[in-house]
Design an enzyme around this catalytic site. Sequence first.
Site, PDB file in Angstrom:
ATOM      1  CB  THR A 177      -0.971  -0.015   1.196  1.00  0.00           C
ATOM      2  OG1 THR A 177      -0.244  -0.270   2.406  1.00  0.00           O
ATOM      3  CG2 THR A 177      -2.031  -1.093   1.013  1.00  0.00           C
TER       4      THR A 177
ATOM      5  CE  LYS B 274       0.625  -3.571   3.207  1.00  0.00           C
ATOM      6  NZ  LYS B 274      -0.022  -2.524   4.070  1.00  0.00           N
TER       7      LYS B 274
ATOM      8  CB  THR C  72       3.011  -5.702  11.928  1.00  0.00           C
ATOM      9  OG1 THR C  72       2.563  -4.401  11.590  1.00  0.00           O
ATOM     10  CG2 THR C  72       4.195  -6.072  11.092  1.00  0.00           C
TER      11      THR C  72
ATOM     12  CD  GLU D 103       1.632   5.079   6.417  1.00  0.00           C
ATOM     13  OE1 GLU D 103       0.876   4.474   5.645  1.00  0.00           O
ATOM     14  OE2 GLU D 103       1.238   5.746   7.390  1.00  0.00           O
TER      15      GLU D 103
ATOM     16  CG  ASN E 262      -0.994   8.153   7.962  1.00  0.00           C
ATOM     17  OD1 ASN E 262      -1.686   7.164   7.807  1.00  0.00           O
ATOM     18  ND2 ASN E 262       0.315   8.107   8.121  1.00  0.00           N
TER      19      ASN E 262
ATOM     20  CB  THR F 265      -8.268  11.797  -1.134  1.00  0.00           C
ATOM     21  OG1 THR F 265      -7.204  12.350  -0.339  1.00  0.00           O
ATOM     22  CG2 THR F 265      -9.585  12.104  -0.470  1.00  0.00           C
TER      23      THR F 265
END
Length: 401
Positions: free
Chosen positions: A151, A177, A188, A274, A396, A401
């Site tokens: 992702t 992932k 996780t 991230e 985040n 979107t």
Amino acid sequence: MQVVTTQFQKVVFQWPQGFYSDGIHIGLRQTKKDFGWLFSKVPAAAAGTYTTNQFQAAPTKLTQQMISQDHQLQGLLLNSAVANSCTGEQGWQNALQEQTWLANKLNVDPELIGVASTGLIGAQLPMDLIKNGLPQLTPTKSDAVTYAVLTTDKKPKTICVQGELGGKLVTITGFAKGSGMIHPKMATMLGFVTTDAQIAGADLQHLLSEQVDQTFNQITVDGDTSTNDMVVTLANGLAENPVLTPGTADYQQFAQALHTVLSALAQQIAADGEGATKLVECNVTQAATAADGQQVAKAIVGSNLVKAAIFGEDPNWGRIISTIGATKADLDIDQVDIAMNGMPLVTASLAVPFDEAAVKATLGQSRVVIDVNLHHGVASGQAWGCDLTYNYVKINASYHT
């Protein structure tokens, strides 16, 4: 902290004997691979660990049910982009339909099929895309499936090790992932480990459950536990080694090799958090209990103040010691030592002189190691996390979107 030594060696990515996979793009994402499968040509011993989030996603729940029946599985259908979580009865029926479709394609019993999804919570799977995509999957030996589950990850997390057990070459290959919503209470996001070793399903489950606690459960990115977290391990026995039995030398070698694989995948996830720029490792020694050591280590790598300081390359040890004090660990508050990248900052809970510029310079490295000695026992703990950057908020703030 478990010290692992094993005769198994890391090798180039390859599937164990009898395992096949594929990863393709079917339109769940705009351009990237988003759909794949992983299967063994024979039924495999299976083990799994699963999210403790009360809103457990339909695919996670289904796979858990299949594995828990008799610890056997033969195939998995995987997708990214859509988590199939919080989707009600329709989501459950969609997971069952995926299971049936893959079982028919492989000509096996549906109870040998699991499913795994990751992505946006609350959206229904576009089943027409799944149905049309399934015939396109081919039995390859490539690593394409490792891309199909990504992702916000920057890259797949993979590892392959090989070694001899009972005179037979055994391969263990894993991929995972995970980048955000990482604060597991079992594993996780999604992790998959395959091996051609011969081991009973119940013994494989025992090993996985035990070692997940020392690896995947000891990483954190942002303190959030996903609804879809799952780690599945499959062992099809095609290496034809003597069946691994607890208490034997070969069993211990396999256990150590599995630990190596799980630990490597866990660290790769933490490093790919991230927006992350640094992997943060915390090693706690001389804790009163192993649980205390694990708790303190994970609290430190999970502290937003510690994570932000490391991003800013600020050797602010006060944030570390206050985080230790906020845990429920049994402490001698006058005997705590702290070092960063091998440079002592605190001895016996008091500051020691240090070259701030030198420590700051080491904090610019891609890996930052925090060592804590509690001087209160003989147990240890280890955990991994990452720094907290501006990009984490950016990613985040616009995930939907």
